[in-house]
Scaffold this motif. Structure first.
Motif, short mmCIF file in Angstrom:
data_model
loop_
_atom_site.label_atom_id
_atom_site.label_comp_id
_atom_site.label_asym_id
_atom_site.label_seq_id
_atom_site.Cartn_x
_atom_site.Cartn_y
_atom_site.Cartn_z
N GLU A 77 0.77 -1.22 0.14
CA GLU A 77 -0.02 0.07 -0.03
C GLU A 77 0.92 1.17 0.16
OE1 GLU A 77 -3.14 0.10 2.94
OE2 GLU A 77 -3.62 -1.87 2.63
N GLN A 78 1.84 1.33 0.90
CA GLN A 78 2.91 2.32 0.78
C GLN A 78 3.68 2.51 -0.47
OE1 GLN A 78 2.67 0.14 3.32
NE2 GLN A 78 2.55 0.89 5.21
N ASP A 81 0.90 4.08 -3.03
CA ASP A 81 0.69 5.57 -2.93
C ASP A 81 2.09 6.34 -2.79
OD1 ASP A 81 -1.50 4.90 -1.67
OD2 ASP A 81 -0.79 5.11 0.57
N THR A 82 3.35 6.00 -2.85
CA THR A 82 4.59 6.59 -3.33
C THR A 82 4.33 6.73 -4.95
OG1 THR A 82 5.67 5.82 -1.60
CG2 THR A 82 6.95 6.63 -3.34
N GLY A 85 1.74 9.16 -5.98
CA GLY A 85 2.25 10.31 -5.85
C GLY A 85 3.21 11.00 -6.63
N PRO A 91 -3.18 12.12 -2.69
CA PRO A 91 -3.69 10.91 -1.54
C PRO A 91 -4.76 10.38 -1.65
CG PRO A 91 -1.89 12.54 -0.32
CD PRO A 91 -2.68 13.02 -1.43
N GLU A 92 -5.88 11.39 -1.80
CA GLU A 92 -7.50 11.00 -1.82
C GLU A 92 -7.85 10.42 -3.22
OE1 GLU A 92 -6.90 15.44 -2.57
OE2 GLU A 92 -6.29 14.07 -1.11
N SER A 94 -6.67 8.17 -4.54
CA SER A 94 -6.36 6.66 -4.51
C SER A 94 -7.82 5.84 -4.63
CB SER A 94 -5.38 6.13 -3.33
OG SER A 94 -4.03 6.58 -3.55
#
Length: 112
Positions: A77-78, A81-82, A85, A91-92, A94
Motif C-alpha cells: 500500500e505504501q 501511494d508513493t 504520488g 492521496p485522496e 487512491s
C-alpha cells in the motif's frame, strides 16, 4: 537481434478505460508476485477456517506468507501511494474509480 547482455522493456500502451477498480487497486493489480502470494495465503486461510489444519495447509500458509513478505507485500500500500504520488495523484485520489479520470490521467494510472 538483441545482444545477450541487453535488457528489453515493454510498456503497455493502453489506458485503464472501462476499469471498475479504484486507482490504488488498479496500480496494485500489476504486482504479480505479491498478488499471487496473497492469493495463496487466502486459499490456505480458507482451508484453515474450513477445519483443515493439516501439516500441508500449515506449510503452504507459512510458505505463502514468507513469499508475500519477500515480495514486498507488507508495504504494498505504501509503495502504491508513493508511485501514485510521483505520477501527480493526490492521496485522496487512491480511492477514486479509474473511470472518474480523463484519458491522460488513465494513462498515468496504467503507468503505475
Amino acid at each position: 537481434l538483441v545482444g545477450s547482455k541487453v535488457s528489453v522493456g515493454y510498456l503497455r500502451q493502453s489506458a485503464v478505460s472501462g476499469s471498475t477498480s479504484t486507482v490504488a487497486e488498479e496500480a496494485a493489480s500489476e504486482m504479480a508476485e505479491i498478488n499471487a502470494a496473497k492469493k495463496r495465503m487466502e486459499v490456505a486461510e480458507t482451508c484453515l477456517i474450513d477445519g483443515d489444519c493439516s501439516d500441508g495447509v500449515l506449510n503452504e500458509l507459512d510458505e505463502a506468507t514468507t513469499a508475500f513478505g519477500n515480495a514486498g507485500g507488507w508495504t504494498q500500500e505504501q509503495e502504491v501511494d508513493t508511485i501514485l504520488g510521483g505520477l501527480g495523484f493526490a492521496p485522496e485520489d487512491s480511492a477514486r474509480l479509474c473511470s472518474d479520470f480523463s484519458g491522460g490521467w488513465q494513462m498515468r494510472i496504467a503507468l503505475a
